[in-house]
Design an enzyme around this catalytic site. Structure first.
Site, short mmCIF file in Angstrom:
data_model
loop_
_atom_site.label_atom_id
_atom_site.label_comp_id
_atom_site.label_asym_id
_atom_site.label_seq_id
_atom_site.Cartn_x
_atom_site.Cartn_y
_atom_site.Cartn_z
N THR A 35 -2.65 -0.47 28.47
CA THR A 35 -3.84 -0.40 27.63
C THR A 35 -4.52 0.95 27.78
O THR A 35 -5.23 1.38 26.88
CB THR A 35 -4.84 -1.53 27.99
OG1 THR A 35 -4.90 -1.67 29.40
CG2 THR A 35 -4.43 -2.84 27.37
N LYS A 79 5.90 2.38 37.32
CA LYS A 79 5.06 3.27 36.51
C LYS A 79 5.43 4.74 36.72
O LYS A 79 4.96 5.62 36.01
CB LYS A 79 3.58 3.03 36.81
CG LYS A 79 3.11 1.62 36.42
CD LYS A 79 1.63 1.43 36.72
CE LYS A 79 1.16 0.01 36.52
NZ LYS A 79 0.82 -0.34 35.13
N LYS A 117 -6.54 3.73 25.12
CA LYS A 117 -7.83 4.39 25.37
C LYS A 117 -7.69 5.90 25.22
O LYS A 117 -8.54 6.57 24.62
CB LYS A 117 -8.33 4.05 26.79
CG LYS A 117 -8.67 2.58 26.96
CD LYS A 117 -8.79 2.16 28.43
CE LYS A 117 -8.72 0.63 28.54
NZ LYS A 117 -8.44 0.17 29.89
N ARG A 163 -2.59 1.84 38.25
CA ARG A 163 -2.11 1.38 39.55
C ARG A 163 -0.87 2.17 39.96
O ARG A 163 -0.06 2.56 39.10
CB ARG A 163 -1.77 -0.12 39.49
CG ARG A 163 -2.97 -1.02 39.42
CD ARG A 163 -3.88 -0.85 40.62
NE ARG A 163 -3.26 -1.35 41.83
CZ ARG A 163 -3.44 -2.57 42.32
NH1 ARG A 163 -4.24 -3.43 41.71
NH2 ARG A 163 -2.84 -2.94 43.44
#
Ligand code: 26V
Length: 811
Positions: free
Chosen positions: A652, A550, A656, A545
């Site tokens: 998360t 971020k 990955k 997002r």
């Protein structure tokens, strides 16, 4: 595991196709071929689904219900094929019929009923519960429109509604006979019967909650659990509802529209709370339907309601489903006739709560006036909970009004959902060590001192079945060939891969697989964005997002800086890099949308500048979603996890990427810290402020971004480039970004971390030049990713919170 050979699969498929479409296979469209395949696999799954439900009814095992406003499942066909164990058979059978399985899979619409991390976590958890034989059910909303589809037009985000059901959905089963009525508005009539207060809800607006069940297939264990999503419909005319009996057509139409709006669309915000009444309706709607159906099922099997908490665990994913607490109380008090203390014991023993963010602007606080009118009985119950809770606080902290006011559930005419969730549950957890520590020592510290035993950490995880086995079959094969396949059931066994990382053949193969996945990604980018990128360059990726914390802006500024360096010095020697971005901005979040525009303008300028475009390129991939993530992540060299320390609860995608052999550039935030602890400092690139430094600045001030602007020429240049017309004719275009960084003193420390971020990137460049060292680092990341499987996380929830038995089968 289903035993099925190619021949019988082929036959079944051809028959299914004919039966569904009434034409021959070779005349069918790909959509029709997908529909037939989905339907056939669904049939296979359904047999095991029935068996699982029978088994649960027979054994009476404790059931876990995971309540979440969001489930971001993505596509289900590939997952189901893998988990029932017929993916290879199916692929070969289709190949014989000249059909490419991967191509068909692209015809499945993503089930995108979530915003990001929180919704995808819920999906990974469902997969792990089923695979670990845990009787686990999902409970949520069947939004008619999921998370919007993002288009980039003239560099700007345009939102298109996500009509994901338009081609039908083979995976869901409508269960009209299991519908529930949810009541809104109206009044509560209180009377006394035999010395006990009786509460009758009158003049309410009834909403019919209709469940749609989706199978959640466990990995080769014959377990198929259920995700139940509720859809809002008008009650039928037979229902005793006065406006119908008066035949008031317009009134009835208005009612129908208002009811259907409840499950119409997913809210696309994930960090700014707004007290919208429709969202409150959504929350109560699914929670009430869910709790009622759990109780109905429980009672159907003749069990004693006082033993409810021994047989049922309800988990609430963030505060959005917190009304499960007063709703369960309502049913136990008003319908089951239990005493308050008994009902409260059962409720708190049943419910557990996870917090997913410390951003103050995301905390849910419902205005009392609005709440009371919409949910009168639930409000009465919350008032009572609050009163009793405040009494408990008074006994514990006599005279400390400040503290009691701070901790109260209702204060300043608002209901604080996090406080209700903590008071009404037996367990509260954060999603990574740092996040839980911050909850304990800052955000929830008063509650932690009151109930220290309620708090624990459960570091997030991801399902390695989707994020490794399914999305990266080539790497999976290499690992299997090297260390065997025990890691599939015990992902921690991936560690065995580490000792093979001094074998040059393995390193070479790792490199080849990465290259193959990069080529695949380059093709996706060519097809979707019409841009050629070079698979020999470093693929440097930030997909998530778009949000100020971020720090996509930090990433973009360093690209702008690199561009400056390359123009100043044409011989500047760097390993060519392709910067890849993806992610959606909330439609009302101006700064995030402006960031997308900036990235696209920078991309446009750089990609068209022949002085540099052999060395660097920038891509913004449109419409980032689960199915795209599955194609991007295996083809990534560098994973950007650069949030302001303390702000990202866990993350998360970081997990990955490491599992697929990318090197992480990270701040010491969220689960990045635990990733560093696993792989050690040499195999991750850490930069930026520490937790203490950030918290100290927030508490005591002392940071001035303008000092950095004035003292660092590289910073000054890129900041000036935002407003000097270099990237857009309209010099004001990126003014909001400029102002955020300079005028408003850079809340997220972008400029403060700029220098150490550039150094981190120089390190990436240097490391990448030593190919075998780089490959070994990638391998170490893969080998240490097992602990981040959601199987580990779910085992911790099951044993530490839910009290469910974890039984391993087929060990
Ligand atoms: C919050 C809100 C606030 C009100 C408006 C609607 C809305 C919708 C969703 C949310 C949830 C935001 C919290 C969230 O997604 N947190 C993320 O959770 C991930 C899984 O635990 C974690 O990895 C991410 O770090 C965290 O940001």
């Amino acid at each position: 595991m289903l035993s099925m050979d190619k021949k019988s699969f082929k036959k079944a498929y051809v028959n299914k196709f004919l039966e569904m479409h009434g034409i021959e296979l070779k005349e069918g469209t790909n959509q029709q071929k997908y529909d037939a395949l989905g339907s056939l696999v669904r049939d296979y799954v359904t047999r095991e689904w029935l068996k699982t439900n029978k088994k649960y009814n027979k054994t009476g095992e404790k059931q876990v219900y995971y309540f979440s406003m969001e489930f971001l499942l993505g596509r289900l066909l590939g997952d189901a094929l893998l988990n029932i164990g017929i993916r290879d058979v199916c692929k070969e059978a289709l190949a014989d019929l000249s059909i490419n399985l991967e191509e068909l899979e692209n015809f499945e619409q993503d089930q995108g009923l979530g915003n990001g991390g929180l919704g995808r976590l819920a999906a990974c958890f469902l997969d792990s519960m089923a695979s670990l034989n845990i009787p686990g059910n999902g409970c949520g909303i069947r939004y008619k429109y999921g998370f919007f589809e993002q288009k980039i037009i003239d560099g700007k985000q345009v939102e298109v509604s996500d009509d994901w059901l338009k081609e039908g959905n083979v995976w869901e089963k409508r269960k009209a006979e299991k519908s529930e009525i949810v009541k809104f508005g109206g009044e509560i009539k209180v009377s006394e019967i035999n010395g006990r207060l009786n509460f009758t809800h009158v003049n309410f607006e009834p909403v019919l909650a209709v469940p749609y069940d989706t199978p959640i297939v466990g990995y080769e264990n014959e377990i198929v659990n259920t995700l139940r999503l509720w859809s809002a419909e008008a009650v039928s005319k037979e229902f005793d509802f006065s406006s119908f009996s008066r035949g008031d057509f317009l009134q009835a139409l208005k009612y129908k529209n208002s009811v259907e709006s409840i499950s119409q669309v997913l809210y696309p915000e994930d960090s700014f709370y707004e007290g919208k009444i429709l969202r409150l309706k959504q929350q109560y709607f699914f929670v009430s339907a869910g709790v009622q159906s759990i109780i109905r099922h429980f009672k159907k099997h003749g069990k004693d309601i006082e033993l409810f908490d021994e047989k049922v665990a309800i988990h609430i994913n963030d505060t959005h489903p917190t009304l499960a607490i007063p709703e369960l109380m309502r049913i136990l008090l008003d319908e089951e006739g239990l005493e308050w203390d008994v009902a409260w014991r059962i409720t708190t023993n049943t419910v557990s709560y996870t917090n997913h963010t410390i951003l103050a602007e995301a905390l849910e606080k419902w205005p009392v006036d609005m709440f009371k009118e919409l949910l009168p009985r639930i409000y009465m119950i919350i008032e009572e909970i609050n009163e009793r809770f405040c009494k408990e606080l008074w006994a514990r902290y006599p005279g400390n009004w400040d503290k009691i006011a701070r901790m109260a559930i209702i204060a300043d005419d608002k209901i604080k959902m996090a406080h209700l969730a903590i008071a009404g549950s037996h367990s509260v957890n954060g999603v990574a060590k740092l996040h839980t520590d911050i909850l304990k020592k800052k955000e929830m510290t008063d509650f932690y001192y009151l109930y220290p035993n309620k708090f624990s950490n459960k570091t997030n995880g991801i399902t390695h079945r989707r994020w490794l086995l399914k999305s990266n079959p080539e790497l999976t094969k290499l690992i299997k060939d090297t260390i065997g396949d025990s890691f599939i059931r015990h992902p921690i066994d991936l560690k065995n891969f580490e000792r093979h990382l001094y074998d040059n053949v393995i390193l070479e193969q790792l490199g080849k697989i990465k290259k193959y996945n990069k080529e695949r990604l380059a093709n996706v980018i060519l097809k979707n964005e019409n841009l050629v990128i070079d698979p020999n360059s470093i693929f440097d990726v930030q997909v998530k997002r778009i949000h100020a914390y971020k720090r996509q802006i930090l990433n973009c500024l360093r690209i702008m800086d690199l561009y400056n360096q390359l123009i100043d010095n044409p011989n500047f020697d760097i390993v060519p890099r392709t910067f890849i971005f993806g992610g959606k901005a909330a439609p009302g979040y101006y700064l995030a949308k402006n960031t997308i525009e900036l990235i696209n303008c920078v991309a446009n300028k750089i990609n068209n500048d022949s002085r540099v475009n052999q060395k660097i390129k920038v891509v913004f991939i449109q419409n980032y979603r689960v199915s795209l993530a599955e194609q991007i992540i295996p083809g990534t060299d560098v994973s950007e996890q650069i949030s302001t320390t303390t702000k990202e609860a866990s993350g998360t995608s970081n997990m990955k990427f490491m599992m697929n052999g990318a090197i992480t550039v990270a701040t010491l935030d969220g689960a990045n810290i635990e990733i560093r602890d696993e792989v050690t400092e040499e195999n991750i690139i850490i930069f930026g402020l520490t937790e203490d430094e950030v918290l100290n600045y927030y508490q005591n001030g002392g940071y001035r971004s303008s000092d950095i602007y004035n003292n660092d020429v590289r910073v000054k240049r890129v900041i000036d480039d935002l407003v000097n017309g270099k990237y857009h004719n309209d010099k004001d275009k990126f003014k909001s970004i400029y102002e955020n960084l300079i005028t408003y003193n850079d809340e997220f420390f972008v400029l403060k971390d700029f220098d150490s971020y550039l150094k981190a990137q120089d390190k990436v460049d240097a490391l990448y030049r030593d190919n075998s060292k780089w490959q070994r680092m990638c391998g170490i990341n893969i080998a240490h990713s097992g602990i981040f499987s959601s199987d580990r996380t779910i085992e911790e929830y099951a044993t530490g919170i839910w009290g469910s038995e974890v039984i391993y089968k087929n060990l």
